[in-house]
Design an enzyme around this catalytic site. Structure first.
Site, PDB file in Angstrom:
ATOM      1  N   SER A 118       1.075  -1.457  -0.107  1.00 37.42           N
ATOM      2  CA  SER A 118       0.582  -0.113  -0.251  1.00 37.42           C
ATOM      3  C   SER A 118       1.272   1.088   0.275  1.00 37.42           C
ATOM      4  CB  SER A 118      -1.006  -0.199   1.558  1.00 37.42           C
ATOM      5  OG  SER A 118      -0.030  -0.177   2.011  1.00 37.42           O
ATOM      6  N   CYS A 119       1.845   1.425   0.956  1.00 37.18           N
ATOM      7  CA  CYS A 119       2.889   2.439   0.986  1.00 37.18           C
ATOM      8  C   CYS A 119       4.196   2.085   0.501  1.00 37.18           C
ATOM      9  CB  CYS A 119       2.338   2.998   2.269  1.00 37.18           C
ATOM     10  SG  CYS A 119       4.101   1.639   3.881  1.00 37.18           S
ATOM     11  N   GLY A 120       4.074   1.799  -0.239  1.00 38.34           N
ATOM     12  CA  GLY A 120       6.176   1.206  -0.742  1.00 38.34           C
ATOM     13  C   GLY A 120       6.871   1.288   0.733  1.00 38.34           C
TER      14      GLY A 120
END
Length: 282
Positions: free
Chosen positions: A114-116
């Site tokens: 989702s956010c790296g």
């Protein structure tokens, strides 16, 4: 590998009718990336294009920039206690003479779908020096009408999304709007890495006359990946983050958000968008 989707039983409710049926879901599995045999990162990804994903990740980290800097990428056998190969661990071997970065807690990060790179110690750790400064690239100028057409072209090419509805996509377009490559993944940052990794493997970096379109939002990390690959225009169908805008302004990246129909917001680098032509057409 053919593991991009899986089938699961689902109870389907439509109005008051209840039935059971198999459903196609996007696969999500961990991928461990090793560099010269040492663990570097783990990402949750959709299996497929794993070598390109690893190569693109290393481009984004400033480790790789040309195909001749990459010696080999292999799946690691014996990744489990019984010695079987799960195809969830890859080892990237750098060419002789290519500097190996220090693998510290700051770099040895856990990447989520989702956010790296959420585990970065600080913003300074991801502000790596680009090999191809965006401001030095050949002039690219795009019409708003061309940008408006890209989301539909991207959506039309999303094969796995049509079966699962659960994937992000990243599309690489020419300055004239031709779809050059498209990758899908449970994480949009992985889809972008797959695009960039394939470009590295084919000797196409820097991507100085292209447009990168991503489904969803434009994060700081996606802006960084575009910059590291020499891509001058990043467009997203949803909102950018404040840090993405700050990075785009600092680097000269053209950043477009909320690209929906004939509407869009240009947050940075508006000199590459033919605004006068758009105004004249009203």
């Amino acid at each position: 590998m053919g593991r991009g989707t899986e089938r699961r039983r689902v109870v389907r409710i439509r109005d008051e009718a209840v039935s059971t049926r198999p459903d196609t879901l996007v696969a999500e599995e961990p991928l461990e990336i090793r560099l010269n045999g040492k663990p570097l990162a783990i990402t949750m990804r959709t299996p497929g294009d794993d070598f390109a994903l690893a190569a693109g990740f290393l481009v984004s980290e400033g480790v790789l920039g040309t195909a001749d800097e990459l010696a080999n990428i292999v799946y690691c056998a014996g990744a489990t206690a019984d010695g079987s190969n799960t195809y969830n661990v890859v080892d990237v071997q750098l060419a002789p003479g290519v500097p190996v970065p220090g693998i510290t807690l700051e770099r040895n990060v856990y990447t989520t779908s989702s956010c790296g790179l959420c585990g970065k110690a600080s913003l300074d750790a991801v502000r790596t020096t680009a090999r191809w400064p965006i401001t030095d690239t050949p002039s690219v100028r795009v019409e708003p009408a061309l940008l408006s057409a890209l989301p539909d072209r991207l959506r039309a090419a999303q094969r796995v999304f049509d079966r699962t509805g659960g994937l992000h996509a990243a599309g690489l377009f020419s300055a004239g709007g031709e779809l050059l490559d498209l990758r899908e993944d449970v994480g949009r940052h992985n889809a972008v890495d797959k695009l960039i990794g394939r470009a590295l493997q084919s000797g196409s970096l820097p991507l100085s006359r292209t447009i990168l379109l991503v489904s969803g939002r434009a994060s700081f990390e996606l802006a960084q990946k575009a910059i590291m690959a020499g891509i001058p225009v990043l467009a997203a169908v949803s909102a950018p983050s404040s840090l993405a805008v700050d990075l785009a302004v600092e680097s000269g990246l053209t950043l477009v958000g909320f690209l929906r129909g004939r509407s869009m917001n240009v947050y940075a680098g508006e000199e590459r968008v033919a605004l006068r032509a758009a105004a004249a057409g009203r």
